[in-house]
Design a protein around this motif. Structure first.
Motif, PDB file in Angstrom:
ATOM      1  N   SER A   5       0.862  -1.179   0.000  1.00  0.00           N
ATOM      2  CA  SER A   5       0.000   0.000   0.000  1.00  0.00           C
ATOM      3  C   SER A   5       0.902   1.234   0.000  1.00  0.00           C
ATOM      4  O   SER A   5       1.799   1.358   0.836  1.00  0.00           O
ATOM      5  CB  SER A   5      -0.903   0.011   1.239  1.00  0.00           C
ATOM      6  N   VAL A   6       0.682   2.117  -0.947  1.00  0.00           N
ATOM      7  CA  VAL A   6       1.537   3.295  -1.089  1.00  0.00           C
ATOM      8  C   VAL A   6       0.886   4.491  -0.403  1.00  0.00           C
ATOM      9  O   VAL A   6      -0.252   4.857  -0.713  1.00  0.00           O
ATOM     10  CB  VAL A   6       1.801   3.612  -2.576  1.00  0.00           C
ATOM     11  N   ASN A   7       1.621   5.078   0.525  1.00  0.00           N
ATOM     12  CA  ASN A   7       1.166   6.284   1.213  1.00  0.00           C
ATOM     13  C   ASN A   7       1.468   7.495   0.327  1.00  0.00           C
ATOM     14  O   ASN A   7       2.622   7.756  -0.015  1.00  0.00           O
ATOM     15  CB  ASN A   7       1.884   6.408   2.558  1.00  0.00           C
ATOM     16  N   PHE A  35       0.350   0.794 -11.821  1.00  0.00           N
ATOM     17  CA  PHE A  35       1.721   0.288 -11.792  1.00  0.00           C
ATOM     18  C   PHE A  35       1.848  -0.983 -10.959  1.00  0.00           C
ATOM     19  O   PHE A  35       2.920  -1.592 -10.925  1.00  0.00           O
ATOM     20  CB  PHE A  35       2.671   1.347 -11.247  1.00  0.00           C
ATOM     21  N   GLY A  36       0.779  -1.372 -10.244  1.00  0.00           N
ATOM     22  CA  GLY A  36       0.789  -2.654  -9.544  1.00  0.00           C
ATOM     23  C   GLY A  36       0.621  -2.622  -8.044  1.00  0.00           C
ATOM     24  O   GLY A  36       0.563  -3.693  -7.416  1.00  0.00           O
ATOM     25  N   ALA A  37       0.551  -1.460  -7.427  1.00  0.00           N
ATOM     26  CA  ALA A  37       0.345  -1.413  -5.983  1.00  0.00           C
ATOM     27  C   ALA A  37      -1.041  -1.945  -5.635  1.00  0.00           C
ATOM     28  O   ALA A  37      -1.997  -1.772  -6.395  1.00  0.00           O
ATOM     29  CB  ALA A  37       0.500   0.011  -5.462  1.00  0.00           C
ATOM     30  N   GLU A  66      -7.198  -1.521  -2.215  1.00  0.00           N
ATOM     31  CA  GLU A  66      -7.571  -1.270  -0.824  1.00  0.00           C
ATOM     32  C   GLU A  66      -7.279   0.179  -0.459  1.00  0.00           C
ATOM     33  O   GLU A  66      -6.221   0.718  -0.810  1.00  0.00           O
ATOM     34  CB  GLU A  66      -6.814  -2.209   0.115  1.00  0.00           C
ATOM     35  N   PHE A  67      -8.199   0.791   0.256  1.00  0.00           N
ATOM     36  CA  PHE A  67      -8.063   2.176   0.681  1.00  0.00           C
ATOM     37  C   PHE A  67      -7.898   2.182   2.195  1.00  0.00           C
ATOM     38  O   PHE A  67      -8.771   1.739   2.935  1.00  0.00           O
ATOM     39  CB  PHE A  67      -9.301   2.969   0.255  1.00  0.00           C
ATOM     40  N   ASN A  68      -6.754   2.668   2.656  1.00  0.00           N
ATOM     41  CA  ASN A  68      -6.399   2.683   4.073  1.00  0.00           C
ATOM     42  C   ASN A  68      -6.257   4.127   4.545  1.00  0.00           C
ATOM     43  O   ASN A  68      -5.481   4.890   3.971  1.00  0.00           O
ATOM     44  CB  ASN A  68      -5.080   1.923   4.274  1.00  0.00           C
ATOM     45  N   ILE A 212       4.013   2.104   2.704  1.00  0.00           N
ATOM     46  CA  ILE A 212       5.282   2.801   2.509  1.00  0.00           C
ATOM     47  C   ILE A 212       5.042   4.076   1.716  1.00  0.00           C
ATOM     48  O   ILE A 212       4.390   4.060   0.670  1.00  0.00           O
ATOM     49  CB  ILE A 212       6.297   1.902   1.774  1.00  0.00           C
ATOM     50  N   GLY A 213       5.566   5.175   2.223  1.00  0.00           N
ATOM     51  CA  GLY A 213       5.389   6.453   1.557  1.00  0.00           C
ATOM     52  C   GLY A 213       6.680   7.200   1.331  1.00  0.00           C
ATOM     53  O   GLY A 213       7.160   7.308   0.207  1.00  0.00           O
TER      54      GLY A 213
END
Length: 238
Positions: A5-7, A35-37, A66-68, A212-213
Motif C-alpha cells: 500500500s503506497v502512502n 503500476f501494480g500497488a 484497498e483504501f487505508n 510505505i510512503g
C-alpha cells in the motif's frame, strides 16, 4: 503475498507547496494502482498540511484496490472515516503537532477507549488496525480491543538494520508470531525501504500489508515511480 500500500502523503505535500493542484493526488494514485500497488494509504492530520480531508472523498471514488486511512481517532477523523468508509482504518496515537508517527499505542491504558472506537468502525464493516511497537504486552492488549490487525511500527528496525544490526528483527518476528496466535493479521510501516523490505518480509510470518510512503517516493525521484513499485513487489514475493 504481502500487499504493498503506497502512502501518498508526500505527493500531497509537493502539491501543497505551490498552492495549486499539481501533482494531482487522484491522478498519481490512479497511476500507482496501474503500476501494480495493491493499496493506497493516506494519513490526514488536523491541520491538513499534506493530505486534505477532501482528498479522502476524492480518492474513495477512484481507488479500486484497498483504501487505508491512518490517523488519531479524534472526532473529526472518526467522522471522516465513517463517512468515507474505506477498506481499513489504522489507528495511530499522533499528537496534533506530530511531524510523523513516532510511537505505538499503549493498548493496555487505552483499552476501553480503543474498544469503543473499534466497535464503531467495525459496525460499518471497516477493517481495523492498531499501530503498535513490537512489545508483546501491547500486542496482547491490541487483541483484547477487538482489532483485526496490528501495524508494527518499524522505525527502530530500519535504523538498526542500516547500522548492520540484523538482530533488531527479533522483537518484530516474536511479535508477529504472537499476533498470529491471537488471531491478528500483521501490517507494518515506517522507514521500510528497498534496502530493508526483503529482509523484513522474510522474517515476519503472516505479513499482510506494508504501507510505505516517504522512502518509496524518495526512491522514485531516482528510479521512477513505476519501476520502484515493481521493485517493492518483487522483494515482497517470498
Amino acid at each position: 503475498m504481502t500487499k504493498l500500500s503506497v502512502n501518498v502523503n508526500k505527493i500531497a505535500t509537493l502539491r501543497n507547496s505551490r498552492g495549486a493542484d499539481f501533482p494531482n493526488v487522484v491522478k498519481v494514485s490512479t497511476d500507482i494502482e496501474a503500476f501494480g500497488a495493491e493499496g493506497i494509504t493516506i494519513h490526514p492530520r488536523p491541520d491538513e498540511r499534506h493530505i486534505r480531508y477532501k482528498d479522502a472523498y476524492d480518492l474513495k471514488k477512484i481507488v479500486t484496490t484497498e483504501f487505508n486511512i491512518e490517523g488519531n481517532p479524534i472526532k473529526k477523523f472518526m467522522d471522516l472515516v465513517l463517512d468515507v468508509n474505506p477498506t481499513q482504518v489504522t489507528l495511530v496515537p499522533d499528537g496534533v503537532d506530530a511531524v510523523t508517527s513516532n510511537a505505538g499505542w499503549d493498548t493496555i491504558t487505552n483499552k476501553s477507549f480503543l474498544q469503543e472506537i473499534i466497535s464503531e468502525f467495525k459496525s460499518k464493516g471497516i477493517r481495523t488496525s492498531i499501530f503498535v511497537d513490537p512489545d508483546l504486552k501491547m500486542i496482547e492488549g491490541a487483541a483484547e480491543t477487538g482489532a483485526d490487525r496490528v501495524e508494527l511500527y518499524t522505525e527502530d528496525f530500519a535504523t538498526q538494520y542500516s547500522l548492520g544490526n540484523k538482530e533488531a528483527i527479533k522483537p518484530y518476528t516474536n511479535g508477529a508470531v504472537l499476533a498470529t496466535k491471537l488471531g491478528l493479521g500483521i501490517n507494518a510501516g515506517h522507514d521500510l525501504s528497498l534496502d530493508n523490505i526483503k529482509f523484513f518480509a522474510e522474517n515476519i510470518p503472516n505479513l499482510k500489508e506494508v504501507s510505505i510512503g516517504h522512502a518509496l517516493i524518495t526512491e522514485s525521484l531516482y528510479l521512477g515511480l513505476e519501476n520502484v513499485i515493481n521493485m517493492y513487489k518483487h522483494r515482497l514475493k517470498l
